[in-house]
Design a protein around this motif. Structure first.
Motif, PDB file in Angstrom:
ATOM      1  N   PHE A  44       0.964  -1.019  -0.002  1.00 39.25           N
ATOM      2  CA  PHE A  44      -0.011   0.003  -0.035  1.00 39.25           C
ATOM      3  C   PHE A  44       0.912   1.312   0.075  1.00 39.25           C
ATOM      4  O   PHE A  44       0.448   2.228  -0.730  1.00 39.25           O
ATOM      5  CB  PHE A  44      -0.916  -0.053   1.167  1.00 39.25           C
ATOM      6  CG  PHE A  44      -2.051   1.111   1.267  1.00 39.25           C
ATOM      7  CD1 PHE A  44      -3.124   1.188   0.444  1.00 39.25           C
ATOM      8  CD2 PHE A  44      -1.569   2.238   2.056  1.00 39.25           C
ATOM      9  CE1 PHE A  44      -3.848   2.261   0.411  1.00 39.25           C
ATOM     10  CE2 PHE A  44      -2.520   3.313   1.947  1.00 39.25           C
ATOM     11  CZ  PHE A  44      -3.551   3.306   1.250  1.00 39.25           C
ATOM     12  N   THR A  45       1.793   1.366   0.869  1.00 42.13           N
ATOM     13  CA  THR A  45       2.824   2.304   0.904  1.00 42.13           C
ATOM     14  C   THR A  45       3.403   2.597  -0.499  1.00 42.13           C
ATOM     15  O   THR A  45       3.644   3.630  -0.995  1.00 42.13           O
ATOM     16  CB  THR A  45       3.893   2.173   1.915  1.00 42.13           C
ATOM     17  OG1 THR A  45       3.255   1.931   3.033  1.00 42.13           O
ATOM     18  CG2 THR A  45       4.735   3.485   1.977  1.00 42.13           C
ATOM     19  N   LEU A  46       3.990   1.500  -1.127  1.00 41.95           N
ATOM     20  CA  LEU A  46       4.671   1.757  -2.440  1.00 41.95           C
ATOM     21  C   LEU A  46       3.828   2.144  -3.380  1.00 41.95           C
ATOM     22  O   LEU A  46       3.977   3.198  -4.227  1.00 41.95           O
ATOM     23  CB  LEU A  46       5.268   0.307  -2.684  1.00 41.95           C
ATOM     24  CG  LEU A  46       5.773   0.387  -4.137  1.00 41.95           C
ATOM     25  CD1 LEU A  46       7.347   1.344  -3.955  1.00 41.95           C
ATOM     26  CD2 LEU A  46       6.267  -0.945  -4.666  1.00 41.95           C
ATOM     27  N   SER A  47       2.431   1.691  -3.345  1.00 41.93           N
ATOM     28  CA  SER A  47       1.121   2.162  -4.223  1.00 41.93           C
ATOM     29  C   SER A  47       0.940   3.570  -4.411  1.00 41.93           C
ATOM     30  O   SER A  47       0.998   4.313  -5.187  1.00 41.93           O
ATOM     31  CB  SER A  47      -0.023   1.337  -4.125  1.00 41.93           C
ATOM     32  OG  SER A  47       0.164   0.040  -4.268  1.00 41.93           O
ATOM     33  N   ILE A  48       1.121   4.085  -3.051  1.00 42.00           N
ATOM     34  CA  ILE A  48       0.994   5.549  -2.685  1.00 42.00           C
ATOM     35  C   ILE A  48       1.990   6.255  -3.336  1.00 42.00           C
ATOM     36  O   ILE A  48       1.885   7.385  -3.900  1.00 42.00           O
ATOM     37  CB  ILE A  48       0.807   5.904  -1.179  1.00 42.00           C
ATOM     38  CG1 ILE A  48      -0.834   5.315  -0.600  1.00 42.00           C
ATOM     39  CG2 ILE A  48       0.796   7.215  -0.907  1.00 42.00           C
ATOM     40  CD1 ILE A  48      -1.904   5.716  -1.238  1.00 42.00           C
ATOM     41  N   LEU A  49       3.318   5.727  -2.986  1.00 43.65           N
ATOM     42  CA  LEU A  49       4.510   6.390  -3.670  1.00 43.65           C
ATOM     43  C   LEU A  49       4.420   6.754  -5.012  1.00 43.65           C
ATOM     44  O   LEU A  49       4.766   7.481  -5.582  1.00 43.65           O
ATOM     45  CB  LEU A  49       5.913   5.901  -3.029  1.00 43.65           C
ATOM     46  CG  LEU A  49       7.150   6.208  -3.432  1.00 43.65           C
ATOM     47  CD1 LEU A  49       7.434   7.478  -3.050  1.00 43.65           C
ATOM     48  CD2 LEU A  49       8.087   5.248  -3.287  1.00 43.65           C
ATOM     49  N   VAL A  50       4.256   5.628  -5.618  1.00 47.87           N
ATOM     50  CA  VAL A  50       4.106   5.622  -7.045  1.00 47.87           C
ATOM     51  C   VAL A  50       3.155   6.392  -7.483  1.00 47.87           C
ATOM     52  O   VAL A  50       3.094   7.137  -8.667  1.00 47.87           O
ATOM     53  CB  VAL A  50       3.754   4.181  -7.832  1.00 47.87           C
ATOM     54  CG1 VAL A  50       3.661   3.906  -9.269  1.00 47.87           C
ATOM     55  CG2 VAL A  50       5.123   3.117  -7.351  1.00 47.87           C
ATOM     56  N   SER A  51       1.808   6.350  -7.116  1.00 46.40           N
ATOM     57  CA  SER A  51       0.660   7.079  -7.354  1.00 46.40           C
ATOM     58  C   SER A  51       1.069   8.685  -7.497  1.00 46.40           C
ATOM     59  O   SER A  51       0.718   9.349  -8.365  1.00 46.40           O
ATOM     60  CB  SER A  51      -0.291   6.746  -6.787  1.00 46.40           C
ATOM     61  OG  SER A  51      -0.925   5.535  -6.803  1.00 46.40           O
ATOM     62  N   THR A  52       1.912   8.945  -6.319  1.00 51.03           N
ATOM     63  CA  THR A  52       1.968  10.361  -6.265  1.00 51.03           C
ATOM     64  C   THR A  52       3.279  10.756  -7.184  1.00 51.03           C
ATOM     65  O   THR A  52       2.978  11.898  -7.798  1.00 51.03           O
ATOM     66  CB  THR A  52       2.537  10.677  -4.595  1.00 51.03           C
ATOM     67  OG1 THR A  52       1.586  10.254  -3.539  1.00 51.03           O
ATOM     68  CG2 THR A  52       2.806  11.875  -4.237  1.00 51.03           C
ATOM     69  N   SER A  53       4.113   9.974  -7.552  1.00 51.07           N
ATOM     70  CA  SER A  53       5.171  10.347  -8.417  1.00 51.07           C
ATOM     71  C   SER A  53       4.412  10.594  -9.704  1.00 51.07           C
ATOM     72  O   SER A  53       4.616  11.475 -10.175  1.00 51.07           O
ATOM     73  CB  SER A  53       6.158   9.158  -8.230  1.00 51.07           C
ATOM     74  OG  SER A  53       7.019   9.355  -9.500  1.00 51.07           O
ATOM     75  N   PHE A 114      15.756   6.646  -8.413  1.00 48.03           N
ATOM     76  CA  PHE A 114      15.055   7.783  -7.760  1.00 48.03           C
ATOM     77  C   PHE A 114      16.101   8.803  -7.551  1.00 48.03           C
ATOM     78  O   PHE A 114      16.094  10.091  -7.567  1.00 48.03           O
ATOM     79  CB  PHE A 114      14.569   7.343  -6.365  1.00 48.03           C
ATOM     80  CG  PHE A 114      13.224   6.945  -6.348  1.00 48.03           C
ATOM     81  CD1 PHE A 114      12.181   7.861  -6.648  1.00 48.03           C
ATOM     82  CD2 PHE A 114      12.766   5.960  -5.982  1.00 48.03           C
ATOM     83  CE1 PHE A 114      10.978   7.702  -6.949  1.00 48.03           C
ATOM     84  CE2 PHE A 114      11.287   5.472  -5.822  1.00 48.03           C
ATOM     85  CZ  PHE A 114      10.331   6.300  -6.400  1.00 48.03           C
ATOM     86  N   ILE A 115      17.421   8.455  -6.958  1.00 49.04           N
ATOM     87  CA  ILE A 115      18.450   9.376  -6.738  1.00 49.04           C
ATOM     88  C   ILE A 115      18.931   9.915  -8.067  1.00 49.04           C
ATOM     89  O   ILE A 115      18.908  11.339  -8.209  1.00 49.04           O
ATOM     90  CB  ILE A 115      19.743   8.807  -6.046  1.00 49.04           C
ATOM     91  CG1 ILE A 115      19.580   8.078  -4.662  1.00 49.04           C
ATOM     92  CG2 ILE A 115      20.890   9.659  -6.047  1.00 49.04           C
ATOM     93  CD1 ILE A 115      20.356   7.495  -4.161  1.00 49.04           C
ATOM     94  N   THR A 116      19.343   9.162  -9.036  1.00 46.77           N
ATOM     95  CA  THR A 116      19.480   9.747 -10.393  1.00 46.77           C
ATOM     96  C   THR A 116      18.637  10.566 -11.084  1.00 46.77           C
ATOM     97  O   THR A 116      18.736  11.393 -11.937  1.00 46.77           O
ATOM     98  CB  THR A 116      20.214   8.684 -11.281  1.00 46.77           C
ATOM     99  OG1 THR A 116      19.530   7.766 -11.780  1.00 46.77           O
ATOM    100  CG2 THR A 116      21.509   8.048 -10.838  1.00 46.77           C
ATOM    101  N   GLY A 117      17.283  10.093 -11.029  1.00 44.53           N
ATOM    102  CA  GLY A 117      16.116  10.799 -11.625  1.00 44.53           C
ATOM    103  C   GLY A 117      15.716  12.201 -11.149  1.00 44.53           C
ATOM    104  O   GLY A 117      15.086  12.822 -11.918  1.00 44.53           O
ATOM    105  N   SER A 118      16.184  12.287  -9.962  1.00 47.35           N
ATOM    106  CA  SER A 118      15.698  13.928  -9.512  1.00 47.35           C
ATOM    107  C   SER A 118      16.865  14.748 -10.148  1.00 47.35           C
ATOM    108  O   SER A 118      16.600  15.960 -10.252  1.00 47.35           O
ATOM    109  CB  SER A 118      16.085  13.842  -8.072  1.00 47.35           C
ATOM    110  OG  SER A 118      17.409  13.318  -7.428  1.00 47.35           O
ATOM    111  N   ALA A 119      18.105  14.525 -10.373  1.00 42.82           N
ATOM    112  CA  ALA A 119      18.898  15.444 -11.013  1.00 42.82           C
ATOM    113  C   ALA A 119      18.681  16.187 -12.308  1.00 42.82           C
ATOM    114  O   ALA A 119      18.777  17.191 -12.553  1.00 42.82           O
ATOM    115  CB  ALA A 119      20.184  14.721 -11.187  1.00 42.82           C
ATOM    116  N   PRO A 120      18.117  15.255 -13.198  1.00 40.27           N
ATOM    117  CA  PRO A 120      17.616  15.940 -14.334  1.00 40.27           C
ATOM    118  C   PRO A 120      16.325  16.958 -14.311  1.00 40.27           C
ATOM    119  O   PRO A 120      16.516  17.832 -14.843  1.00 40.27           O
ATOM    120  CB  PRO A 120      17.287  15.056 -15.326  1.00 40.27           C
ATOM    121  CG  PRO A 120      18.051  13.618 -14.846  1.00 40.27           C
ATOM    122  CD  PRO A 120      17.914  13.849 -13.629  1.00 40.27           C
ATOM    123  N   THR A 121      15.622  16.770 -13.391  1.00 43.03           N
ATOM    124  CA  THR A 121      14.600  17.570 -13.071  1.00 43.03           C
ATOM    125  C   THR A 121      15.013  18.863 -12.458  1.00 43.03           C
ATOM    126  O   THR A 121      14.697  20.049 -12.716  1.00 43.03           O
ATOM    127  CB  THR A 121      13.600  16.935 -11.928  1.00 43.03           C
ATOM    128  OG1 THR A 121      13.171  15.767 -12.723  1.00 43.03           O
ATOM    129  CG2 THR A 121      12.291  17.879 -11.796  1.00 43.03           C
TER     130      THR A 121
END
Length: 166
Positions: A44-53, A114-121
C-alpha cells in the motif's frame, strides 16, 4: 502462446450478457475493496509512492515543452528529434533493463533510479541549449527504462500469489 496455460477451469462457460452486467460490475468493485483490505502495508505504501510520483510527473511534464520553447527557443523539429531519440533509447533498453533488474536487487535499482532521476529535473531549470536538454532527456529516459520494470517486479513480488491478477 506455447508457454501460456489456461487457468479457467471451464473456459466455454463464462458468459457475459447485458442483464448480468450490473451485477458483474458490483461484484468486481466489491472484490477490489476486499483485495485492498488484504494487501500488505508495504505494498500500500509503495502504491501511494508510485501514484504520487505519477501524479506530479503528469502535472509538471506539459510545462517542460513550454519552458523549452519559451526560454530555450527549442523548435518543434528539435523537440520531435528529441522525442525520437528518447523513444529509440526506450525501445532499445527495455528488454536489457528488465533482464538486469531480474539479476540484481530491485530495491537497489529503484533507489539508484530515484537518486539519479531527481538530478535532471533540477538541472532542467539550468538548461539553456537544445543539446543540454537532449542530454537531460536521455538521462531521464534511461532512468525511467529501469524504474518502470523495477516497480512492476516489486509489485509482483509483494502481492501474495493467491491475490495476483485481482
Amino acid at each position: 502462446l506455447r508457454f501460456l496455460k489456461e487457468t479457467v477451469e471451464k473456459p466455454g462457460q463464462i458468459r457475459i450478457d447485458l442483464r448480468s452486467m450490473p451485477r458483474t460490475i458490483v461484484d468486481s468493485y466489491r472484490s477490489v475493496f476486499e483485495t485492498l483490505k488484504d494487501i500488505p502495508k508495504s505494498l500500500f505504501t509503495l502504491s501511494i509512492l508510485v501514484s504520487t510520483s505519477v501524479f506530479f510527473v503528469s502535472l509538471v511534464n506539459p510545462f517542460w515543452i513550454v519552458r523549452a520553447k519559451e526560454v530555450m527557443g527549442v523548435t518543434t523539429q528539435q523537440w520531435g528529434t528529441m522525442m525520437l531519440i528518447t523513444g529509440l533509447i526506450n525501445v532499445a533498453l527495455s528488454i536489457p533493463a528488465g533482464r538486469l533488474i531480474d539479476r540484481v536487487s530491485r530495491r537497489w535499482v529503484l533507489g539508484l533510479c530515484f537518486i539519479t532521476g531527481s538530478a535532471p529535473t533540477i538541472l532542467f531549470l539550468r538548461c539553456t541549449t537544445f543539446n543540454q536538454l537532449l542530454v537531460l532527456s536521455v538521462a531521464t529516459t534511461v532512468t525511467n527504462v529501469f524504474m518502470n520494470p523495477a516497480f512492476q517486479a516489486i509489485f509482483a513480488d509483494m502481492v501474495p500469489r493467491e491475490k495476483r491478477g485481482r
